[in-house]
Design an enzyme around this catalytic site. Structure first.
Site, PDB file in Angstrom:
ATOM      1  CG  ASP A  17      -1.762   1.251   1.330  1.00 31.02           C
ATOM      2  OD1 ASP A  17      -2.252   1.701   0.277  1.00 31.02           O
ATOM      3  OD2 ASP A  17      -1.929   1.782   2.443  1.00 31.02           O
ATOM      4  CD  GLU A  79      -4.676   1.886  -2.424  1.00 31.98           C
ATOM      5  OE1 GLU A  79      -5.246   1.153  -1.604  1.00 31.98           O
ATOM      6  OE2 GLU A  79      -4.417   3.079  -2.217  1.00 31.98           O
ATOM      7  CG  ASP A 152      -0.398   3.181   6.848  1.00 30.27           C
ATOM      8  OD1 ASP A 152      -0.858   3.959   5.999  1.00 30.27           O
ATOM      9  OD2 ASP A 152      -0.192   3.512   8.035  1.00 30.27           O
TER      10      ASP A 152
END
Length: 203
Positions: A17, A79, A152
């Site tokens: 991420d 992502e 996260d």
């Protein structure tokens, strides 16, 4: 560095991420189609100087390389850049994604990108789920004893879970094996995903 051994009948995924300013999350799990087992998750916070972003990007690159070397994942899921971000933030995020993709390419690792809403919908069933909801869903799906922290890290695990679900759908609807992967990799992926009903959320 001691490598974490991988059984031939398991699929191991590294989720990332990337962040423009905050910590870059990472999460690794493996699945045999019945169960998922988290191996490691966390987040790297690096002070980023506006006039010299190089050291922060280097730190992210080195972290991803270490994780790949240690865990030997079969695929990296990351992502994608959110289209609604302002230009400055989008460019910073693209830089972080760039070094993640570079690390994967240097290790010959297959990469898949997923949009934020797609990740949230696949894991939480809702494209606008907040971070707390994502943490709780990741904990439930992976049967973790504790909620993954920081958020996260949970987001990175969610990216990896999104990939696992996407692979299952590709297999279910008869799409071709992923190009560039070896016959053994594709066979392992197919065998693993055929047993995936153990993850009830993905039915």
């Amino acid at each position: 560095m001691q490598k974490v051994p991988l059984s031939s009948d398991r699929l191991r995924v590294l989720g990332v991420d990337p962040a423009a300013a905050g910590p870059t999350g990472y999460g690794i799990f493996e699945s045999d189609g019945r169960d998922c087992r988290m191996l490691k998750c966390g987040a790297l916070q690096v002070a980023r100087r506006a006039h010299s972003p190089g050291p922060a990007l280097q730190a992210v690159h080195e972290m991803i390389c270490r994780l790949i070397d240690e865990f030997s994942p079969g695929v990296l899921a990351v992502e994608s850049v959110f289209a609604a971000l302002n230009m400055k933030t989008a460019l910073r995020l693209a830089e972080v994604r760039g070094v993640v993709l570079l690390a994967a390419a240097q290790h010959g690792l297959e990469v898949h990108s997923y949009a934020p809403r797609q990740i949230k919908a696949s894991v939480a069933g809702y494209g606008h789920a907040d971070k707390r909801q994502m943490q709780l869903m990741v904990r439930a799906i992976l049967a973790l004893s504790e909620t993954p922290e920081p958020a996260d890290a949970a987001d990175a695990l969610a990216v990896a879970l999104c990939h696992l679900q996407s692979e299952r759908l590709r297999r279910r609807f008869g799409t071709p094996a992923i190009s560039g992967a070896s016959a053994r990799d594709n066979a392992t992926r197919t065998a693993t995903l055929s047993r995936l009903p153990g993850i009830s959320h993905f039915q």
